[in-house]
Write a protein that holds these residues in place. Sequence first.
Motif, PDB file in Angstrom:
ATOM      1  N   ALA A  74       0.773  -1.199   0.124  1.00  8.47           N
ATOM      2  CA  ALA A  74       0.206   0.123   0.021  1.00  8.47           C
ATOM      3  C   ALA A  74       0.719   1.366   0.006  1.00  8.47           C
ATOM      4  N   ASP A  75       1.732   1.190   0.846  1.00 10.62           N
ATOM      5  CA  ASP A  75       2.760   2.297   0.715  1.00 10.62           C
ATOM      6  C   ASP A  75       3.469   2.496  -0.530  1.00 10.62           C
ATOM      7  N   PHE A  76       3.941   1.425  -1.142  1.00  8.70           N
ATOM      8  CA  PHE A  76       4.445   1.654  -2.549  1.00  8.70           C
ATOM      9  C   PHE A  76       3.388   2.051  -3.516  1.00  8.70           C
ATOM     10  N   GLU A  77       2.372   1.735  -3.466  1.00  8.27           N
ATOM     11  CA  GLU A  77       1.286   2.120  -4.373  1.00  8.27           C
ATOM     12  C   GLU A  77       1.138   3.629  -4.216  1.00  8.27           C
ATOM     13  N   ARG A  78       0.786   4.029  -3.003  1.00  6.97           N
ATOM     14  CA  ARG A  78       0.497   5.574  -2.856  1.00  6.97           C
ATOM     15  C   ARG A  78       1.598   6.298  -3.208  1.00  6.97           C
ATOM     16  N   ILE A  79       2.942   6.039  -2.748  1.00  9.64           N
ATOM     17  CA  ILE A  79       4.092   6.967  -3.267  1.00  9.64           C
ATOM     18  C   ILE A  79       4.474   6.836  -4.628  1.00  9.64           C
ATOM     19  N   ALA A  80       4.662   5.470  -4.998  1.00 12.74           N
ATOM     20  CA  ALA A  80       5.269   5.229  -6.669  1.00 12.74           C
ATOM     21  C   ALA A  80       4.257   5.677  -7.632  1.00 12.74           C
ATOM     22  N   GLY A  81       2.859   5.785  -7.242  1.00 12.98           N
ATOM     23  CA  GLY A  81       1.794   6.306  -7.854  1.00 12.98           C
ATOM     24  C   GLY A  81       1.743   7.449  -8.473  1.00 12.98           C
ATOM     25  N   THR A  82       2.773   8.356  -7.696  1.00  7.89           N
ATOM     26  CA  THR A  82       2.873   9.944  -8.125  1.00  7.89           C
ATOM     27  C   THR A  82       4.062  10.077  -9.015  1.00  7.89           C
ATOM     28  N   ALA A  83       4.740   8.990  -9.337  1.00  3.42           N
ATOM     29  CA  ALA A  83       5.766   9.128  -9.839  1.00  3.42           C
ATOM     30  C   ALA A  83       5.619   9.198 -11.630  1.00  3.42           C
ATOM     31  N   GLN A  84       6.438   9.851 -12.336  1.00  4.09           N
ATOM     32  CA  GLN A  84       6.549   9.982 -13.566  1.00  4.09           C
ATOM     33  C   GLN A  84       7.602   9.371 -14.326  1.00  4.09           C
ATOM     34  N   TYR A  85       7.456   8.745 -15.688  1.00  2.00           N
ATOM     35  CA  TYR A  85       8.352   8.259 -16.410  1.00  2.00           C
ATOM     36  C   TYR A  85       9.174   9.612 -16.846  1.00  2.00           C
ATOM     37  N   ASP A  86      10.630   9.415 -16.845  1.00  2.00           N
ATOM     38  CA  ASP A  86      11.448  10.672 -17.177  1.00  2.00           C
ATOM     39  C   ASP A  86      12.265  10.110 -18.259  1.00  2.00           C
ATOM     40  N   ASP A  87      12.143  10.570 -19.498  1.00  2.00           N
ATOM     41  CA  ASP A  87      12.816  10.120 -20.571  1.00  2.00           C
ATOM     42  C   ASP A  87      14.330  10.482 -20.520  1.00  2.00           C
ATOM     43  N   ARG A  88      14.820  11.625 -19.887  1.00  2.00           N
ATOM     44  CA  ARG A  88      16.154  11.764 -19.812  1.00  2.00           C
ATOM     45  C   ARG A  88      17.189  10.584 -19.028  1.00  2.00           C
ATOM     46  N   VAL A  89      16.452   9.630 -18.343  1.00  2.00           N
ATOM     47  CA  VAL A  89      17.038   8.597 -17.678  1.00  2.00           C
ATOM     48  C   VAL A  89      17.635   7.747 -19.052  1.00  2.00           C
ATOM     49  N   ARG A  90      16.304   7.206 -19.722  1.00  2.00           N
ATOM     50  CA  ARG A  90      16.589   6.427 -21.041  1.00  2.00           C
ATOM     51  C   ARG A  90      17.929   7.132 -21.989  1.00  2.00           C
ATOM     52  N   GLN A  91      17.757   8.370 -21.941  1.00  2.00           N
ATOM     53  CA  GLN A  91      18.641   9.098 -23.004  1.00  2.00           C
ATOM     54  C   GLN A  91      20.273   8.831 -22.396  1.00  2.00           C
ATOM     55  N   SER A  92      20.184   9.002 -20.998  1.00  2.00           N
ATOM     56  CA  SER A  92      21.427   8.831 -20.486  1.00  2.00           C
ATOM     57  C   SER A  92      21.900   7.548 -20.594  1.00  2.00           C
ATOM     58  N   LEU A  93      21.029   6.366 -20.240  1.00  2.00           N
ATOM     59  CA  LEU A  93      21.553   5.171 -20.470  1.00  2.00           C
ATOM     60  C   LEU A  93      21.932   4.638 -21.891  1.00  2.00           C
ATOM     61  N   LEU A  94      21.472   5.386 -22.933  1.00  2.00           N
ATOM     62  CA  LEU A  94      21.817   5.174 -24.221  1.00  2.00           C
ATOM     63  C   LEU A  94      23.138   5.921 -24.461  1.00  2.00           C
ATOM     64  N   VAL A  95      23.456   7.105 -24.012  1.00  2.00           N
ATOM     65  CA  VAL A  95      24.844   7.718 -24.121  1.00  2.00           C
ATOM     66  C   VAL A  95      25.885   6.704 -23.652  1.00  2.00           C
ATOM     67  N   THR A  96      25.556   6.160 -22.455  1.00  2.00           N
ATOM     68  CA  THR A  96      26.643   5.322 -21.877  1.00  2.00           C
ATOM     69  C   THR A  96      26.792   4.145 -22.664  1.00  2.00           C
ATOM     70  N   THR A  97      25.943   3.520 -23.464  1.00  2.00           N
ATOM     71  CA  THR A  97      26.158   2.457 -24.150  1.00  2.00           C
ATOM     72  C   THR A  97      26.759   2.819 -25.647  1.00  2.00           C
ATOM     73  N   THR A  98      26.753   4.116 -26.017  1.00  2.00           N
ATOM     74  CA  THR A  98      27.103   4.374 -27.465  1.00  2.00           C
ATOM     75  C   THR A  98      28.355   5.106 -27.538  1.00  2.00           C
ATOM     76  N   GLU A  99      28.775   5.950 -26.453  1.00  2.00           N
ATOM     77  CA  GLU A  99      29.661   7.007 -26.445  1.00  2.00           C
ATOM     78  C   GLU A  99      31.074   6.361 -25.840  1.00  2.00           C
ATOM     79  N   PRO A 100      31.971   6.252 -26.690  1.00  2.00           N
ATOM     80  CA  PRO A 100      33.388   5.722 -25.956  1.00  2.00           C
ATOM     81  C   PRO A 100      33.848   6.871 -24.980  1.00  2.00           C
ATOM     82  N   THR A 101      34.413   6.728 -24.116  1.00  2.00           N
ATOM     83  CA  THR A 101      35.330   7.521 -23.091  1.00  2.00           C
ATOM     84  C   THR A 101      36.548   6.947 -22.919  1.00  2.00           C
ATOM     85  N   PHE A 102      37.606   7.804 -22.539  1.00  2.00           N
ATOM     86  CA  PHE A 102      38.976   7.697 -22.134  1.00  2.00           C
ATOM     87  C   PHE A 102      39.534   8.044 -21.159  1.00  2.00           C
TER      88      PHE A 102
END
Length: 432
Positions: free
Chosen positions: A59-87
């Motif tokens: 119930a606590d999870f549903e009440r609190i997580a229910g207010t959360a929204q998907y944030d596409d910046r997370v996906r974009q950051s994950l994508l950069v880490t998989t494609t952008e080589p670093t040195f």
Amino acid sequence: MAHSSSFRVRAGLAALGLLAVAAAQAASLNEPMAPEEFSACVQQLAGQTDLAGRPLARADFERIAGTAQYDDRVRQSLLVTTTEPTFWWDELAATTDEDRVEAGRAVLARSAPTLDRIEAQFGVPREIVIAIYGIETNFGPAQGKIPVLNAALSLACLRPCPETATARGSCSARERAFAAVRVVRDKRVPTEGWQGSWAGAFGRTQFEPDSFEQLAVDFDGDGIPDIIHSEPDAWATAANHLKQRGGWTMGAPVYIEVAIPPEQRAEFAATGKSIRLSDRAKPLSQWNAAGWRALAGDGTSQPLQVAGDPEAYPFLPVGLPGPAFLVTRNFDTLLRYNRSERYVMEVALLARKMAGGHDFVTPWPTDDPGLTRAQVHELQAWLVQKGYTEIVPDGVMGRRTRDAIEKERAAKGLPPGRRVGQRTVRLLMQPS
Ligand SMILES: [Ca+2]
């Protein structure tokens, strides 16, 4: 521990233990997650609260997580880490540049009494704590701008746990989401404006919610562990992490740069990958007996002698040619703070420079060494003038800056690529 800049993205990914699976799953990151898909994922997580490492009512999870929204910046950051080589040479040049060394020294000077107490209570050197502070959030301001609850849940949904992860606390992305909800439930963070990195790390030393739950310390005496606003609390919490997860040997360096005897060098020949032989740990005196030597700042070889004769093992970030080190248990302790070898060496080198020490002696195997943040800033300002108005000069080599570099390299007839170093930045910025 997990962050938003190009370096931080990598550190965050390593902390999540995702590197191995990142390439295989990259395809699923090509499109933003649909809102209904995110809702369904949150519902599914609600049905798994009995798998939480620490108690969490559905119930606590549903009440609190229910207010959360998907944030596409997370996906974009994950994508950069998989494609952008670093040195190594790029990231160390930026994270341990002179500006950061100077800023760190100023923090050390203004906060000596607090840092005295932290050293005494946790047994961790002040330079290490302040180096972490400098690299995580640039000494405070760069704490991240993504709501932590959104980041933690988006990440858990973008990176679903394997079906085999049925033991309690067995999946780190899911556990991070549960911990974020518990931290809100327990009113341990501000209900409004609780923000952090795309990977859900927050506060002055960028703790993930689960680490925060377990290790946060009140050190300014108001009874509330607050790593967002309070420097003493954030520093003590970082020191507490190091103390609890591995501990620190005072007086032992994190690393010693070494010269390896010629007849023993063959096994370390360049592979492009790091070589870390933790099962070869033995006292420095034995390495010395085997012909290994410390490299002094002037490049001369010295006997391997440190008080207490700590154990150490070989670590070569990129193999030979390139810098070679013997690293101690303090290296392992830092690695538990953030599971990235590069992060560990950044913290250790910045700490050493703040204490008046020198950079690595052995050059990296490149003819185009990395840029400081001031140089990246200068390059970005130049790119903006050239018409790349989407770039915000911030000294961080992000995706937009790399996109512009790729175009400018082509325009200048340079070999294709998305990076520049000391040599190519001059070629690029030369008037044609
Ligand atoms: Ca406090």
